[in-house]
Design a protein around this motif. Structure first.
Motif, PDB file in Angstrom:
ATOM      1  N   PHE A  50       8.753  74.949  79.079  1.00  0.00           N
ATOM      2  CA  PHE A  50       8.501  74.513  80.453  1.00  0.00           C
ATOM      3  C   PHE A  50       7.269  75.189  81.068  1.00  0.00           C
ATOM      4  CE2 PHE A  50      12.915  73.594  79.653  1.00  0.00           C
ATOM      5  CZ  PHE A  50      13.123  72.371  80.266  1.00  0.00           C
ATOM      6  N   GLY A  51       6.744  76.207  80.409  1.00  0.00           N
ATOM      7  CA  GLY A  51       5.502  76.831  80.866  1.00  0.00           C
ATOM      8  C   GLY A  51       5.613  77.644  82.137  1.00  0.00           C
ATOM      9  N   LEU A  52       6.840  78.005  82.553  1.00  0.00           N
ATOM     10  CA  LEU A  52       7.044  78.818  83.755  1.00  0.00           C
ATOM     11  C   LEU A  52       7.297  80.254  83.321  1.00  0.00           C
ATOM     12  CD1 LEU A  52       9.199  76.239  85.663  1.00  0.00           C
ATOM     13  CD2 LEU A  52       7.189  77.345  86.643  1.00  0.00           C
ATOM     14  N   CYS A  53       6.240  81.052  83.338  1.00  0.00           N
ATOM     15  CA  CYS A  53       6.321  82.410  82.810  1.00  0.00           C
ATOM     16  C   CYS A  53       5.872  83.400  83.885  1.00  0.00           C
ATOM     17  CB  CYS A  53       5.490  82.525  81.538  1.00  0.00           C
ATOM     18  SG  CYS A  53       3.784  81.973  81.740  1.00  0.00           S
ATOM     19  N   VAL A  54       5.364  84.549  83.478  1.00  0.00           N
ATOM     20  CA  VAL A  54       4.965  85.596  84.418  1.00  0.00           C
ATOM     21  C   VAL A  54       3.513  85.971  84.153  1.00  0.00           C
ATOM     22  CG1 VAL A  54       5.449  87.908  85.302  1.00  0.00           C
ATOM     23  CG2 VAL A  54       7.330  86.481  84.444  1.00  0.00           C
ATOM     24  N   LYS A  55       2.698  85.891  85.195  1.00  0.00           N
ATOM     25  CA  LYS A  55       1.307  86.329  85.096  1.00  0.00           C
ATOM     26  C   LYS A  55       1.213  87.748  85.632  1.00  0.00           C
ATOM     27  CE  LYS A  55      -3.329  84.487  85.403  1.00  0.00           C
ATOM     28  NZ  LYS A  55      -4.092  83.226  85.543  1.00  0.00           N
ATOM     29  N   VAL A  56       0.474  88.598  84.920  1.00  0.00           N
ATOM     30  CA  VAL A  56       0.412  90.021  85.244  1.00  0.00           C
ATOM     31  C   VAL A  56      -1.037  90.430  85.468  1.00  0.00           C
ATOM     32  CG1 VAL A  56       0.997  92.351  84.467  1.00  0.00           C
ATOM     33  CG2 VAL A  56       2.430  90.411  83.777  1.00  0.00           C
ATOM     34  N   TRP A  57      -1.255  91.237  86.506  1.00  0.00           N
ATOM     35  CA  TRP A  57      -2.546  91.885  86.724  1.00  0.00           C
ATOM     36  C   TRP A  57      -2.346  93.381  86.528  1.00  0.00           C
ATOM     37  CZ3 TRP A  57      -0.807  87.708  89.323  1.00  0.00           C
ATOM     38  CH2 TRP A  57      -1.645  86.596  89.415  1.00  0.00           C
ATOM     39  N   ASP A  58      -3.055  93.960  85.561  1.00  0.00           N
ATOM     40  CA  ASP A  58      -2.883  95.366  85.202  1.00  0.00           C
ATOM     41  C   ASP A  58      -4.077  96.165  85.728  1.00  0.00           C
ATOM     42  OD1 ASP A  58      -2.471  97.829  84.066  1.00  0.00           O
ATOM     43  OD2 ASP A  58      -1.974  97.065  82.078  1.00  0.00           O
ATOM     44  N   PHE A  59      -3.827  97.013  86.731  1.00  0.00           N
ATOM     45  CA  PHE A  59      -4.865  97.851  87.329  1.00  0.00           C
ATOM     46  C   PHE A  59      -4.916  99.236  86.697  1.00  0.00           C
ATOM     47  CE2 PHE A  59      -3.617  94.666  90.334  1.00  0.00           C
ATOM     48  CZ  PHE A  59      -4.775  94.302  90.994  1.00  0.00           C
ATOM     49  N   GLY A  60      -4.013  99.511  85.756  1.00  0.00           N
ATOM     50  CA  GLY A  60      -3.912 100.848  85.178  1.00  0.00           C
ATOM     51  C   GLY A  60      -4.744 101.060  83.941  1.00  0.00           C
ATOM     52  N   LEU A  61      -5.497 100.054  83.530  1.00  0.00           N
ATOM     53  CA  LEU A  61      -6.322 100.201  82.342  1.00  0.00           C
ATOM     54  C   LEU A  61      -7.577 101.002  82.661  1.00  0.00           C
ATOM     55  CD1 LEU A  61      -6.063  96.550  80.998  1.00  0.00           C
ATOM     56  CD2 LEU A  61      -4.696  98.523  80.338  1.00  0.00           C
TER      57      LEU A  61
ATOM     58  N   ARG B 253       3.328 100.686  90.416  1.00  0.00           N
ATOM     59  CA  ARG B 253       2.160 101.541  90.649  1.00  0.00           C
ATOM     60  C   ARG B 253       0.913 101.036  89.926  1.00  0.00           C
ATOM     61  NH1 ARG B 253       0.820 106.021  87.325  1.00  0.00           N
ATOM     62  NH2 ARG B 253       0.649 107.333  89.176  1.00  0.00           N
ATOM     63  N   GLU B 254       1.071 100.212  88.888  1.00  0.00           N
ATOM     64  CA  GLU B 254      -0.077  99.772  88.107  1.00  0.00           C
ATOM     65  C   GLU B 254      -0.253  98.264  88.034  1.00  0.00           C
ATOM     66  OE1 GLU B 254       0.130 101.474  84.235  1.00  0.00           O
ATOM     67  OE2 GLU B 254      -0.271 103.518  84.920  1.00  0.00           O
ATOM     68  N   LYS B 255       0.776  97.486  88.324  1.00  0.00           N
ATOM     69  CA  LYS B 255       0.711  96.059  88.011  1.00  0.00           C
ATOM     70  C   LYS B 255       1.260  95.181  89.131  1.00  0.00           C
ATOM     71  CE  LYS B 255       1.373  96.797  83.004  1.00  0.00           C
ATOM     72  NZ  LYS B 255       1.636  98.246  83.045  1.00  0.00           N
ATOM     73  N   ILE B 256       0.782  93.937  89.130  1.00  0.00           N
ATOM     74  CA  ILE B 256       1.352  92.844  89.914  1.00  0.00           C
ATOM     75  C   ILE B 256       1.950  91.853  88.923  1.00  0.00           C
ATOM     76  CG2 ILE B 256       0.865  90.922  91.483  1.00  0.00           C
ATOM     77  CD1 ILE B 256      -1.566  92.498  92.477  1.00  0.00           C
ATOM     78  N   TYR B 257       3.158  91.362  89.241  1.00  0.00           N
ATOM     79  CA  TYR B 257       3.837  90.363  88.416  1.00  0.00           C
ATOM     80  C   TYR B 257       4.142  89.150  89.294  1.00  0.00           C
ATOM     81  CZ  TYR B 257       4.987  94.742  85.919  1.00  0.00           C
ATOM     82  OH  TYR B 257       4.946  95.972  85.309  1.00  0.00           O
TER      83      TYR B 257
END
Length: 596
Positions: free
Chosen positions: A581-592, A545-549
């Motif tokens: 290895f630098g393969l992680c998770v990028k997050v966009w938080d729309f709930g702020l 509901r608030e984020k993209i991962y």
């Protein structure tokens, strides 16, 4: 002698009195109630002093999810205060004046702001860096506050989401690389790589909800490929579920984030795509289910059942057989992505209902509305962020033609026939009314009002309705992942992350006759704080509901010089994201809180 007539006030709040006036206002939708706040100072004071009376009924109407509402209702009941109706002259809030009470006006405002952030692409970016940064698949467990990841090397890792450092909590070591992962309400499912079985493991929260008799009779962990491979970072030792404690027949509940083997499912045929979801969600009949598909058949299992046999079986016709690219299903229908089309099956009859786009057709008949973005990078208009820290967003306004319009054939030809006819479907998901599918050749398909259309009993009429309500958005980039939540749709390509809201799509049908007027444009948002080097390794996309991962190669972005913000400054990933290895998770938080 005549009496002087009573002169009624022209102000309804005075003519009716505060109590009756508030009762009238309590039936208004949010937009009308917001307009009433601007009528006069006295109206604004009266409305603002009555958040429970006026805003509580709106909470369900605006779309707040039932589990969140249930929690708010429980809290509100426990801290309830007398309604302003019983004391209409009071200027104190009818709930906020009590410590711990629910201010329903703020609840509504926060939700409306959240939806506005999604529609405008207003978000801040974060990073999740589990373990050695070798992420392949991800699932978010909100009950436990954790993220579960599978690796490109080996292992299944559970990490803490409640701290910025993403500290590891538990790991199954030496589990096959590139394992697919599904998750639903505490049930984690992954393929074993050793045979055609799927293993189901429970989180502590899900385990605690099992009846005591079920917990006592769980299979031994030595039946699992994870036997003797568990490691607890919490306890700093190798971990196996504890046997029942003295005087108890129940399995002990493990520490937070630790998984417990529940059972294995072995379909009749080798399966390549699988999906977990909730049937009849938010109802007393809610069930956790798991679906999987092979070349020849599909199966749906009840995860909570003691039986390991499928509860639904679909046998494909000969012409529909072939390796599936993706599986999805709702309460009524099963959707199977193949190379050139999506097959739709009834969960009631277990028979195929339709195929879209039609498998044998001229390119012009693939959809009744074609919208084409010839060059997303050049068509994107950058939007200046309102606040420091917001991600850079671009708007892409896509124009198109409907099937009876003059120039429709030209738009189709210019879009590239191969992108419509060649297809190669990659994923399919749905919103409340619309069904979306994407192709690796660069097309987003939207079947509008799909539930009503698929419910048409006559097959020929149903197929005509499918074609008439099918819209295609052609993007000249290879599309990789698709995810939906509510009315929000997220699509990733080899270079970009696109955000679409269903309200931006013109309503169907699209075969209503020719028009020389421009058809409504479709607005896509482009989240521009990504680099094609990072997106090239994006192997999983999730949203809530608030984020993209999104799985993201931060090291690749860093080596390429990072991304560029609105002012032209270079932004590099943090050190923890590019480690190992630098393969992680990028997050966009729309709930702020981004209000300004």
């Amino acid at each position: 002698m005549s009496s002087t007539p009573t002169v009624l006030s022209s102000d309804p709040s005075q003519a009716l009195g505060p109590s009756l006036f508030l009762q009238v206002l309590s039936h208004l939708p949010l937009g009308s109630l917001t307009s009433c706040l601007r009528v006069s100072k006295s109206w604004a004071v009266l409305i603002s002093s009555s958040p429970t009376t006026l805003y509580k009924p709106l909470a369900a109407q605006v779309g707040i999810e039932p589990p969140i509402l249930d929690g708010l209702y429980t809290k509100d009941k426990a801290t309830a205060q007398s309604s302003t109706w019983s004391n209409p002259d009071s200027t104190r809030s009818d709930s906020a004046g009590h410590e711990g009470g629910v201010n329903w006006k703020i609840v509504i405002k926060d939700y409306v702001d959240l939806q506005g952030n999604w529609k405008k692409g207003r978000a801040r970016s974060k990073w999740i860096c589990p373990g050695r940064n070798t992420v392949w698949r991800i699932k978010i467990d909100h009950e436990e506050g954790t993220i579960i990841t599978t690796s490109r090397i080996d292992g299944i890792l559970v990490s803490d989401l409640q701290t910025s450092a993403s500290e590891p909590l538990f790991e199954y070591e030496e589990i096959g690389s590139y394992a697919h992962l599904e998750f639903v309400k505490g049930y984690a499912i992954f393929n074993s790589n050793d045979d055609r079985s799927f293993e189901i493991h429970l989180t502590p929260t899900a385990l605690s909800k099992l009846p005591p008799e079920r917990r006592k009779n769980l299979p031994l962990s030595n039946r699992s490929i994870t036997h003797d491979k568990g490691y607890s970072f919490t306890l700093e030792e190798h971990y196996q579920p504890s046997p029942p404690s003295s005087g108890s027949d129940e399995l002990a509940i493990p520490p937070r984030g630790h998984l417990t083997y529940y059972k294995s499912l072995t379909p009749r045929t080798d399966c390549f795509a699988f999906r977990a979801r909730i049937d009849k969600q938010y109802t007393p009949e809610e069930r956790l289910v798991f679906g999987t598909s092979s070349d020849e058949e599909a199966y749906i299992y009840d995860l909570q059942s003691e039986s390991n046999s499928e509860m639904e079986r679909f046998v494909y016709d000969q012409e529909d057989r072939g390796r599936p690219n993706y599986i999805e299903f709702d309460d009524s229908y099963l959707f199977i992505c193949h190379s050139t089309s999506v097959n739709v099956y009834s969960r009631t009859t277990k028979k195929k209902l339709t195929t879209f786009p039609p498998p044998v057709t001229a390119p012009f008949d693939a959809a009744s509305a074609i919208y084409t973005c010839y060059d997303p990078s050049r068509s994107t208009k950058k939007v200046k962020p309102n606040q420091e820290g917001e991600v850079l967003v671009g708007e892409v306004n896509v124009q198109g033609k409907w099937i009876d319009d003059n120039g429709f054939d030209g738009v189709m030809m210019a879009s590239g026939q191969g992108r419509i006819a060649g297809r190669e479907f990659a994923a399919v998901h749905y919103t409340s009314k619309d069904l979306f599918a994407i192709t690796k050749s660069g097309t987003i398909y939207a079947l509008r009002n799909y539930k009503d259309i698929l419910a048409i009993p006559n097959p020929e009429a149903r197929d005509r309705a499918v074609n008439a309500n099918l819209l295609a958005i052609v993007i000249r980039e290879s599309l990789r992942q698709l995810s939906t939540y509510g009315e929000h749709v997220v699509i990733t390509s080899a270079t970009s992350v696109f955000l679409l809201h269903t309200s931006s799509l013109p309503p169907g049908p699209y075969n209503t006759g020719s028009s020389d007027l421009l058809r409504p444009t479709i607005k896509l948002l482009n989240l521009m704080n990504v680099h094609h080097k990072g997106m090239g390794q994006c192997s999983c996309l999730q949203m809530d509901r608030e984020k993209i991962y999104a799985v993201y190669w931060a090291l690749g972005e860093s080596e390429a010089g990072g991304t560029v913000n609105y002012e032209g400054e270079r932004i590099l990933p943090p050190q923890e994201a590019i480690g190992d290895f630098g393969l992680c998770v990028k997050v966009w938080d729309f709930g702020l809180d981004l209000s300004s």
